[in-house]
Write an enzyme that holds these catalytic residues in place. Sequence first.
Site, short mmCIF file in Angstrom:
data_model
loop_
_atom_site.label_atom_id
_atom_site.label_comp_id
_atom_site.label_asym_id
_atom_site.label_seq_id
_atom_site.Cartn_x
_atom_site.Cartn_y
_atom_site.Cartn_z
N ARG A 216 0.87 -1.17 0.00
CA ARG A 216 0.00 0.00 0.00
C ARG A 216 0.91 1.22 0.00
NH1 ARG A 216 -3.30 -3.11 -1.38
NH2 ARG A 216 -5.24 -3.70 -0.35
N HIS B 124 -1.75 -0.26 -9.70
CA HIS B 124 -2.30 -1.16 -8.67
C HIS B 124 -2.92 -2.43 -9.28
CE1 HIS B 124 -4.13 -1.41 -4.37
NE2 HIS B 124 -3.88 -2.62 -4.88
P1 NDP Z 1 -0.40 -11.11 5.28
O1 NDP Z 1 -1.40 -10.47 6.17
O2 NDP Z 1 -0.54 -12.56 4.97
O3 NDP Z 1 1.07 -10.91 5.90
C1 NDP Z 1 1.52 -9.69 6.35
C2 NDP Z 1 3.00 -9.77 6.72
O4 NDP Z 1 3.43 -8.50 7.19
C3 NDP Z 1 3.27 -10.77 7.85
O5 NDP Z 1 4.50 -11.42 7.66
C4 NDP Z 1 3.31 -9.87 9.06
O6 NDP Z 1 4.07 -10.38 10.14
C5 NDP Z 1 3.98 -8.65 8.49
N1 NDP Z 1 3.69 -7.49 9.32
C6 NDP Z 1 2.49 -6.93 9.61
N2 NDP Z 1 2.64 -5.89 10.45
C7 NDP Z 1 3.96 -5.79 10.69
C8 NDP Z 1 4.73 -4.93 11.48
N3 NDP Z 1 4.20 -3.94 12.23
N4 NDP Z 1 6.07 -5.11 11.52
C9 NDP Z 1 6.65 -6.11 10.81
N5 NDP Z 1 5.97 -6.97 10.04
C10 NDP Z 1 4.63 -6.81 9.98
O7 NDP Z 1 -0.35 -10.26 3.94
P2 NDP Z 1 -0.08 -10.74 2.43
O8 NDP Z 1 1.33 -11.21 2.31
O9 NDP Z 1 -1.13 -11.66 1.98
O10 NDP Z 1 -0.29 -9.35 1.65
C11 NDP Z 1 0.46 -8.20 1.97
C12 NDP Z 1 -0.23 -6.98 1.44
O11 NDP Z 1 -0.15 -6.92 0.01
C13 NDP Z 1 -1.73 -6.89 1.69
O12 NDP Z 1 -2.01 -6.47 3.00
C14 NDP Z 1 -2.18 -5.86 0.66
O13 NDP Z 1 -2.13 -4.57 1.21
C15 NDP Z 1 -1.13 -5.98 -0.44
N6 NDP Z 1 -1.68 -6.44 -1.71
C16 NDP Z 1 -1.43 -5.69 -2.84
C17 NDP Z 1 -1.89 -6.10 -4.07
C18 NDP Z 1 -1.54 -5.34 -5.31
O14 NDP Z 1 -2.08 -5.64 -6.37
N7 NDP Z 1 -0.65 -4.39 -5.25
C19 NDP Z 1 -2.71 -7.31 -4.21
C20 NDP Z 1 -2.90 -8.03 -2.98
C21 NDP Z 1 -2.40 -7.59 -1.78
P3 NDP Z 1 3.66 -11.74 10.89
O15 NDP Z 1 4.01 -12.82 9.89
O16 NDP Z 1 4.54 -11.76 12.07
O17 NDP Z 1 2.20 -11.67 11.17
#
Ligand code: NDP
Length: 310
Positions: A225, A273
């Site tokens: 994002r 996007h």
């Molecule tokens: P997930 O929710 O599966 O994973 C999120 C990851 O980020 C986890 O490893 C989590 O840690 C980590 N994380 C969250 N908060 C923190 C923090 N404060 N500090 C450090 N690490 C953190 O997300 P996805 O991988 O499925 O997707 C990621 C993002 O991609 C989505 O939220 C969305 O915004 C974006 N997206 C974009 C698209 C596009 O077309 N551009 C399409 C689809 C998604 P932990 O493992 O410890 O929980």
Amino acid sequence: MTETLVFASAVDPIEPWRAALEALLPDVRVRPPDEIGPGDDVRYALVWKPPAGFFARHPGLRLVTILGAGADALVGRDDLPDVPITRLSDPEMARMMTHYVLFAVLRYARDIPAFEAAQRAGRWHYVHPREAREIRVGVLGLGELGGAAALELARQGFSVAGWSRTPKALPGVDCHAGPDALIPFLARSEILVVMLPLTPETRRLVGADEIAALPRGAALINVSRGAVIDEAALVAALAAGHLGGATLDVFETEPLAAGHPLWGMESVLVTPHLASVAIPASAARQIAENIHRVRAGRAPEHRVDLTRGY
Ligand code: NDP
């Protein structure tokens, strides 16, 4: 008894979802909000940024599924029903995201932007290729999409490190976790891939100090994002040459405004996007499974944690 799933999205066409879901769930009708009548028993919602007041119109909801992986647009709302909110979790969506990340990383790893510039100038410009294992890629966020991309980059032989909130173990990926590990992780990332969800904790997490911690000339790829990065700091670091390039699929404001400095920067690739999208034929299986679970009184999978924000 026939139940209804209300489908609300201003950007996704309903037809492929209707076809995929009704084939898997013969006793569920998929309807847009304006076709819902008094005879509909609306139990399920599949939504992307539904308008204000949407949830109040469907008091019988038992499950809400976000039409995507990112929950940020829904999490902050004050009108959410007290039912499980789930996100899409779809291997095909992860594959599409991995393809985009692989493309963007390979483009930098093979110096393609330098050759594009040289070609525009009609110049033969040889840069000796580096081996993948010498190239240090960092992936911020090791969730469903970030984890899949990190694993594939490692499989391609890159020297991959990842960073997440809680400790992770991924084969071939040097995993780090927590705020204290962030700056050292950035310092070793010559290509940084941002795959964090947008939450109160991650908003502008990549600011001027974090960008400054990257090696000079590093490339940044953002597919999560826009607001995870301080866009003004990003523009400044690109203009100063501290960042050698950026591939940006997401922005603080979308569409990116006409005249925004990022449009005109030679070192920046802008895409609108679409790094990954929800794919009805495969994602419908997960939605159907969750509906079966809810009907059986079991907890649905891939639930969004509203306090954590993802
Ligand atoms: P997930 O929710 O599966 O994973 C999120 C990851 O980020 C986890 O490893 C989590 O840690 C980590 N994380 C969250 N908060 C923190 C923090 N404060 N500090 C450090 N690490 C953190 O997300 P996805 O991988 O499925 O997707 C990621 C993002 O991609 C989505 O939220 C969305 O915004 C974006 N997206 C974009 C698209 C596009 O077309 N551009 C399409 C689809 C998604 P932990 O493992 O410890 O929980």
